[in-house]
Design an enzyme around this catalytic site. Structure first.
Site, PDB file in Angstrom:
ATOM      1  N   LYS A 163       0.842  -1.200   0.000  1.00  0.00           N
ATOM      2  CA  LYS A 163       0.000   0.000   0.000  1.00  0.00           C
ATOM      3  C   LYS A 163       0.876   1.248   0.000  1.00  0.00           C
ATOM      4  CE  LYS A 163      -3.849   1.959   2.738  1.00  0.00           C
ATOM      5  NZ  LYS A 163      -4.660   1.753   3.966  1.00  0.00           N
TER       6      LYS A 163
ATOM      7  N   SER B 206      -9.390   1.568   3.396  1.00  0.00           N
ATOM      8  CA  SER B 206      -8.630   2.375   2.457  1.00  0.00           C
ATOM      9  C   SER B 206      -7.592   1.582   1.645  1.00  0.00           C
ATOM     10  CB  SER B 206      -7.897   3.490   3.208  1.00  0.00           C
ATOM     11  OG  SER B 206      -7.013   2.949   4.191  1.00  0.00           O
TER      12      SER B 206
ATOM     13  N   SER C 291      -9.641  -0.868   7.379  1.00  0.00           N
ATOM     14  CA  SER C 291      -9.059  -0.630   6.055  1.00  0.00           C
ATOM     15  C   SER C 291      -8.308  -1.795   5.444  1.00  0.00           C
ATOM     16  CB  SER C 291      -8.133   0.588   6.115  1.00  0.00           C
ATOM     17  OG  SER C 291      -8.887   1.766   6.278  1.00  0.00           O
TER      18      SER C 291
END
Length: 483
Positions: free
Chosen positions: A93, A168, A192
């Site tokens: 990420k 996210s 997330s």
């Protein structure tokens, strides 16, 4: 090939390994790929090339940076000591520092920041032999659950390109679900990792807060943040967890005889019909295997949690982001960062609730930290102890992935319009605020072909016990079909 293969690294005969021809390589789990590479049946170069071919040009905005040249170069290296992830490509990420690659956190102000060193979680995976394939897209600054990023584009769901990937950590979830990589890293503040795992048909693990090192990760809240792995098998979640914690990389499944799992009605109620059907079917399999299901209410936990999450995250974000920007020599202040935020929902939060006149007063934050959060943690501990529970079980999200267009603020649930953010974090957020370990396991596809996840939350720092339970639960469930 099923995503729940029982192949163990280096322990199986070559004849039992999956075929290596054609498009099959994309379906390998990390554990399977590592075994193939260790046996000599597969080269890291061939595996990297196969995944890059799979990714191609149609990436669904899963990546912010695809490092094809770096991955190919890393695949050619022969280290003196080959770790358990040798030759296995991973995705990271883009709020987690990777040396030499941009770490943008999905926001314009950080577009040119290239960290001088890896975040410790990345460093440990690299030391184990992992190859960084690229940096994945996310909800801008990790402040949201759709991954509809106004800078880099909305991340497409692995199973339906017109649906959002969740957030996210949506880029990581979508990349793994779409077979661009076998495993990856996300971060989880209130759901997330688990939300995109559930919506993209993969596994996602949020460890107990503090169990993974958090240095080198663009923060929201030091009280709530943690990195976490996403993968296409429970064995891979256990493998990554062992590498990051410098522990064992394998684990035996828990004997389900005598296992007790709490079913909180406040979490299991008011959910989409297809989600309810799939989760109930999974729970019936647990009960048939000897698990005792204990019905609970726990509405008080959700009520208490409603007073906790936002004050902690919004107050700590200002302090934590400011410190991170300075410590990591980004050359930015938080005001400069906020000035370039592009996603409307994130800009509103920063301009009004973090830096503006609606910011959380310190006295309110202290009240939550000194009184309400300890009460939440004590209540969870009481529930686990009084009912002798190994875990709580409930739908990871109350409904499957929703359309990218028109779902930023509201979605429809059981015929009514409900707020998108609050609805999707409803079940994941309470355990996050208490710092509990949590695991999302795919339980099947809806009649529309959309994945659904079952979440298991365990007592604080019962991480390996929870993973062993997850391994046993997963063995009862059918493999989730590929997109």
């Amino acid at each position: 090939m099923g995503v729940r293969s029982i192949l163990t690294i280096g322990a199986m005969a070559l004849g039992s390994l999956p075929a290596l021809a054609g498009d099959n390589l994309k379906d390998l789990t990390a554990s399977e790929a590592a075994a193939q590479i260790a046996s000599g049946a597969l080269s890291p170069q061939a595996y990297v090339d196969a995944l890059l071919n799979r990714i191609g040009d149609d990436r669904g905005n899963a990546f912010i940076t695809l490092d094809a040249d770096g991955a190919k170069s890393a695949a050619l290296k022969e280290p003196s000591e080959k770790g358990p992830l040798f030759g296995v490509p991973i995705v990271v990420k883009d709020n987690i520092a990777v040396q030499g690659l941009p770490t943008t956190a999905g926001t314009p102000a950080l577009a040119n920041w290239r960290p001088a060193k890896d975040a410790p979680v990345v460093e440990r995976l690299r030391k184990a032999g992992a190859i960084i394939l690229g940096k994945t897209n996310l909800h801008e600054l990790a402040f949201g659950i759709t991954s509809n990023n106004a800078v880099h584009g909305a991340v497409a769901n692995a199973y339906a390109s017109d649906r959002f990937a969740g957030g996210s950590s949506g880029g990581t979830g979508a990349a793994i679900g779409a077979r661009f990589a076998p495993v990856g890293l996300g971060t989880d503040t209130g759901g997330s990792v688990r939300i995109p795992a559930a919506l993209n048909g993969v596994y996602g693990f949020r460890p107990s807060v503090g169990r993974y090192p958090q240095a080198g990760i663009v923060p929201i809240s030091h009280t709530r943040d943690t990195a976490g792995p996403l993968a296409r098998s429970m064995k891979d979640i256990i493998l990554i967890d062992g590498v990051i914690t410098n522990g064992t990389t394998t684990l035996g499944a828990l004997n389900l005889s005598g296992v007790r799992v709490g079913i909180p009605s406040a979490f299991n109620g008011h959910v989409d019909g297809e989600t309810d059907r799939l989760v109930k079917a999974a729970l019936e399999k647990l009960e048939a295997a000897g698990v005792t299901l204990v019905t609970l209410d726990l509405a008080d936990i959700q009520d208490l949690n409603g007073q906790i999450g936002f004050p902690i995250a919004l107050f700590e974000a200002k302090q934590d982001i400011s410190k991170f920007l300075e410590k990591n020599e980004t050359g930015l202040t938080i005001d400069q960062l906020a000035a370039e935020i592009t996603s409307p929902d994130v800009k509103f939060v920063f301009d009004n609730m973090i830096l503006g006149d609606q910011a959380v007063p310190e006295v309110a934050y202290r009240s939550v930290m000194n009184d309400l959060r300890p009460k939440l943690q004590a209540r969870y501990a009481e529930v686990f102890a009084d009912h002798r529970l190994d875990a709580l079980a409930f739908p990871t999200t109350p409904l499957p992935a929703q359309p990218i267009s028109g779902s930023d603020l509201e979605v429809e649930l059981l015929g009514a319009k409900v707020p998108t953010f609050q609805t999707f974090i409803r079940n994941t957020d309470p355990g996050s605020n208490a710092g509990l370990p949590s695991l999302s396991i795919p339980v099947g596809l809806t009649s529309d072909g959309l994945p659904v996840g079952l979440e298991l939350d365990g007592p604080a720092f019962s991480d390996r016990h929870l993973l062993a339970l997850g391994l046993a639960v997963d063995a009862l469930l059918p493999p989730t079909p590929a997109p």
